[in-house]
Structures are given as C-alpha cells and as structure tokens.
Design an enzyme around this catalytic site. Structure first.
Site, short mmCIF file in Angstrom:
data_model
loop_
_atom_site.label_atom_id
_atom_site.label_comp_id
_atom_site.label_asym_id
_atom_site.label_seq_id
_atom_site.Cartn_x
_atom_site.Cartn_y
_atom_site.Cartn_z
N SER A 187 -4.25 51.23 -21.66
CA SER A 187 -3.64 49.91 -21.88
C SER A 187 -4.57 49.01 -22.71
CB SER A 187 -3.35 49.27 -20.52
OG SER A 187 -4.55 49.14 -19.80
N GLU A 219 4.27 44.46 -22.48
CA GLU A 219 4.59 45.89 -22.53
C GLU A 219 5.11 46.25 -21.13
OE1 GLU A 219 1.36 48.78 -22.46
OE2 GLU A 219 2.55 50.15 -23.69
N CYS A 276 3.66 55.59 -25.07
CA CYS A 276 3.12 54.53 -25.92
C CYS A 276 3.92 54.40 -27.19
CB CYS A 276 1.67 54.82 -26.26
SG CYS A 276 1.52 56.32 -27.23
N GLU A 309 -6.82 59.32 -13.01
CA GLU A 309 -6.93 59.74 -11.61
C GLU A 309 -5.55 60.01 -11.00
OE1 GLU A 309 -7.49 56.88 -13.01
OE2 GLU A 309 -7.20 55.16 -11.69
N PHE A 317 -2.35 58.05 -17.82
CA PHE A 317 -1.55 58.92 -16.95
C PHE A 317 -0.36 59.55 -17.67
CE2 PHE A 317 1.04 55.06 -16.56
CZ PHE A 317 2.33 55.58 -16.60
N LYS A 325 -12.67 62.39 -18.74
CA LYS A 325 -12.30 61.69 -17.49
C LYS A 325 -10.81 61.41 -17.58
CE LYS A 325 -11.39 58.19 -15.76
NZ LYS A 325 -10.08 57.96 -15.05
#
Ligand code: NAD
Length: 506
Positions: free
Chosen positions: A235, A391, A290, A185, A158, A182
């Site tokens: 992740s 994290e 990240c 979402e 995301f 993909k």
C-alpha cells in the site's frame, strides 16, 4: 473460551534459511486464516531482528560464490525452476486459493504470469552484456559492465502470493545477487514452496531465504547494513515509509504502492465489449488487484447504456469459495477488510452517489464464516467523495460522468495514484491522444488490465511508485545491478601519460 479444533492442531511454519527449514527465535506469531471458511489453517512466526540477521548472514555467505558463477549457469538453475513451477502449477494455485481466497483459475493465471518473469530472467547472459568501444583515444579502449549488488530483499503484499515475489527474485538471482524474501504474513506458504522448488532446481544453499513477520521484521531488513537493495510492493503509506527509511540508510529502493485505476469509455466504444472487460477488471479477484479498475469515466452518451450493462452483468456474478465450481469471485482477505469495504458502500450512499447494485447483503450458504461481499456498483460518483478518493481494494465499481475525453484525461491526471488506466474506443485518434497525454505508468487501449508482459517493465507513477526503476524487464536488470565503466590502455614504454592536467584521451 474453547478454541476451534483447527486452531488446536495448527503448526507454526518455519523460516527458510541456508537451504533448509529453521525455527524462528521470536515467540510472536500470527494466524493464517482461510478467507472462505474463516478457519485457522496455520501459524506464521513474526521474526525479530536476530531472525532477520540470520537470514541476511546466510545470504551474505552465499553471495561470493553465486556472484562468481557464470550467468549461463545461473540461467540453467532458473530453467529448471521454471519447469518445476510449471509442473507444480496446480498445487501452487491451490495454496494461493487456500490463503488468499481468489478462484483457482485466477490463481493459476497469476502463477503463469510469474513464470513468465522466470522465462525473461533465463535470458540473463544476453541481458547483462556490456558495451565495448575500441580506440576511444589513441591506444585506449573503454568497456562497460554491470555487476550484482549483494544481498537484496523483497517485501510483498497479500494479493499475489506467487506473482509479486516472482517479479523480484528471479531477476535479482539471475543478476548474481542473493535474496531474502519477506512475504505477506497473510499468505506465506507459497513462498516457502518456491524456496523448496529453487533448491530442487539446484540453487546453492543460502542464495534464497524466506523470513516471515510484520513491521518488526521489515524494519530489521530496512536497517540491516548487509542488505543492499529493497524491493517492496504494497500500500502507498507503507511504500512511502519503506522508500524513505531504506534510502536514508543508503539502500537502493523500488517501492510500488496502491492504486486507483480509471477506465475511460468513449461514446464510440462497443458497450458490450467494454462492459465484459470491466467485469473482470473491477470484480476479478474480488477487486483486490493493484491493477483493478475501480473508477469508470463514462464520456457523454456512453454512460446510460454502459451502466445498464454493468448492472446486468455484475448482478449475475457467481460468488463463493475460490475452489468452488465455476466461481467468478471469492471472499475478501480478512473479516476486517470485508467490513471496511462494506463501510465504503455505506459511505458512498451517505455522500450521495447512486447505488445501482448493492453487494452488502450477500450470504454464501455453508460459508457463513467466510469474508464474502457481493459486487457493488455506484453511478454519479463525484471526485470529492470518499469512495473515489480512497483505494477501496474490494468489489466496488464507481462510475463518474464527464462530457469530453479532455475532461477524463484531466480527472485521471489529477488523481494522486497513477498505476494503470485504460481507454475503450474505436477511434485511433482518440486512443493516440489518450496514450500521449495520460500521466500514468501503464496504459491499456481496449485492454482493461494492462499488466505488461515480463520482458517489459511494470510500475506506476506518482503515489503508485517510489523510486526510479520499475520491476522486471530491463528496468529490473538495471535495479539489481550497478554499472562500471573501464577505460584501459596498454602502453608501451614510449607512451606513458605525463603531467597533472585533466587527461584527454586523443
Ligand atoms: P500492505 O502495505 O499492508 O503490506 C505489504 C507488506 O508490507 C507486507 O509484507 C506487510 O507485512 C508489510 N507491512 C505492513 N505494514 C507494515 C508497516 N507498518 N511497516 C513495515 N511493513 C509493513 O499491503 P497489503 O494489504 O498486503 O496489499 C495490498 C496493497 O498492495 C494495495 O494497496 C495494493 O494496491 C498494493 N499493491 C500494489 C501493487 C503494485 O504493483 N503497485 C501490486 C500489488 C499490490
């Protein structure tokens, strides 16, 4: 219960298959929520295996003609796509801000970093050149070439709705592959817009497809025999799952995972400069990068003045909606994630770290339903505390204190994550030692977020990457192609090879 007005009118977005919109057959769907307002702004279908199959078949049908089009022609499509991205930069940034929440300036910067990958991929005629050696044996020549794989798939997180997909598909397409994307979402609209721009740039129908969804859609891609390679960013637990599942079915995989990035500050560093750099690195994009710095390793006497500066600067950050004026930080992606990050602050206090700045109480007037959290800063964090081990992926910065550079290097090398790291110093010797001894994929010397430029490759070590090849740069070209070596002889009638022994060419 009455639904808010926004929810009653929202549309379910289509898929992008064969160069046009297509409704999903699946009836499962999710909501797209603006994280600053908490309002539902759209619905996204959660594809089933039949929807995924339709996209993969479309990409399979388009593959032979795209593979056979000269690299220069593919590059020209990307050149036009690059112009369209540039012309639509503001609109793309606004789409990112509406669904992700980051500030418009930050969103614009991420679009620019994505455009740079397209610029790299435009050089594909040069990048896929092979090698040739004549007379490797008497009358024998050898040359190598790299060929595309077929249908490649990308599954993205995301936090970078434009940039991370652009790490993947421009290089894959340039190499002659077709693609099924993909996107997350939570932020699907930017990918749909890029699909339209690719069509406008002249990309043949079916070469690029977009599907939506959650685990069901991802599993269908992982298990589809028509998909030859998977690029994943997300992740660590999911990256590991993707790597193991897709490898088992013989696919090529690169799966980039989570991170815990450390910045080492040595006593000779410029405290003001380091603290300024750490503001953006720790709190930019609300810590949802990240490559965010989430752990500062303060060496020796650097700690007290550094913590004071960090507190002073972090307490002045302007936090509000990403499209607000001069904002430094927007909201977190979801209410659940906001509460999870606030829970980490609770846990840090309970485990004995010193909370120097507490962002939990922040209220943004007029945005009471937004997922806002202020900047938090911890000092005297220890490596066995949860706030160090996990994290957090939010605006929480932890300071750990050590005596020497060797201690700092040992700590970083012992961490399971190894995406990025940085050192702040005025000493060339210390910087060189750090660069050589640190076991992390991307290293900054007085650069807090060392995201490599597109013509280098991006990727971490250990739990931050499963697979051998990083994304973009030459590693991206190698990932999306496979090598072939041709040995050729054009014999005359007198020189035909004979015998059953291992052939030698001399
Ligand atoms: P995520 O792992 O939850 O989701 C990533 C993708 O995987 C999404 O498309 C999602 O739909 C899909 N997915 C989620 N759960 C799944 C499951 N059980 N099975 C199959 N697919 C599943 O990650 P996120 O929350 O979207 O993104 C944040 C994470 O991504 C952070 O950990 C961050 O460090 C990482 N990240 C890493 C890099 C990198 O370069 N290493 C870059 C950006 C983000």
């Amino acid at each position: 219960m009455n639904k808010p007005v926004e929810m009653q009118n929202v549309q379910t977005m289509p898929l992008w298959i064969g160069g046009k919109h297509k409704q999903a057959t699946s009836t499962r769907a999710g909501e797209i929520i603006n994280p600053a307002t908490g309002r539902v702004i759209g619905r996204v279908p959660f594809c089933n295996a039949a929807d995924i199959d339709a996209a993969v078949q479309s990409a399979q049908r388009a593959f032979p003609a795209w593979r056979d089009s000269p690299p220069l022609r593919r590059a020209r499509v990307l050149m036009r796509f690059r112009e369209l991205l540039d012309q639509n930069k503001d609109q793309l940034a606004a789409l990112i801000t509406a669904e992700h929440g980051k500030t418009l300036a930050d969103a614009g910067g991420s679009v620019q970093r994505g455009i740079e990958v397209v610029e790299f991929a435009m050089g594909i005629p040069h990048l896929v050149k092979g090698e040739h050696s004549e007379e490797v044996g008497t009358g024998v020549d050898t040359h190598s070439l790299r060929q595309p794989l077929g249908v490649c798939a990308g599954i993205t997180p995301f936090n970078f709705p434009i940039m991370v997909p652009l790490w993947m598909f421009p290089v894959a397409l340039a190499c002659g592959n077709t693609f099924v994307l993909k996107p997350s979402e939570k932020v699907p609209s930017a990918s749909m817009r890029m699909a339209e721009l690719l069509k406008q740039a002249g990309l043949p129908d079916g070469v690029f497809n977009v599907v939506h969804g959650d685990k069901e859609a991802v599993d269908a891609l992982l298990n589809h025999p028509g998909v030859k390679a998977i690029s994943f960013v997300g992740s660590t637990p999911i990256a590991k799952y993707i790597y193991e599942t897709a490898s088992k079915s013989g696919k090529r995989v690169q799966a980039l995972g989570g991170a815990k990035n450390h910045a080492v500050v040595l006593p000779d560093a410029d405290t003001e400069f380091a603290a300024d750099a750490l503001m953006g690195a720790a709190y930019g994009s609300a810590g949802e990068r990240c490559m965010s710095i989430s752990a500062v390793v303060a060496v020796g006497s650097s700690a007290d003045p550094l913590v004071a500066k960090l507190k002073e600067k972090a307490s002045k950050l302007k936090i509000g909606p990403g499209d607000g004026k001069d904002m430094d930080m927007g909201p977190l992606i979801t209410r659940a994630h906001r509460d999870k990050v606030a829970g980490y602050v609770d846990k840090g206090v309970a485990e004995g770290a010193k909370l120097v700045l507490d962002g939990r109480g922040l209220k943004v007037t007029e945005y009471q339903d937004g997922n806002f959290l202020g900047a938090s800063l911890f000092d005297h964090v220890k490596t066995d505390m949860t706030i160090y081990k996990d994290e957090i992926f939010g605006p929480v910065l932890c300071v750990l204190r050590v005596d020497t550079l060797d201690d700092a290097i040992r700590m970083i090398n012992a961490n399971p994550y190894a995406n990025g790291t940085a050192v702040f110093t005025r000493s060339g010797g210390a910087a060189r030692k750090f660069e050589r001894e640190i076991e992390v994929g991307m290293v900054g010397i007085n650069v807090p977020i060392p995201v490599p430029i597109a013509f280098f490759s991006f990727g971490g070590w250990r739990n931050s990457l499963f697979g051998d090849q990083h994304v973009h740069g030459m590693e991206g070209v190698r990932f999306y192609t496979r090598g072939k070596v041709v040995t050729s002889r054009w014999p005359d009638a007198n020189a035909l090879p004979t015998g059953l022994n291992m052939p030698t060419l001399g």
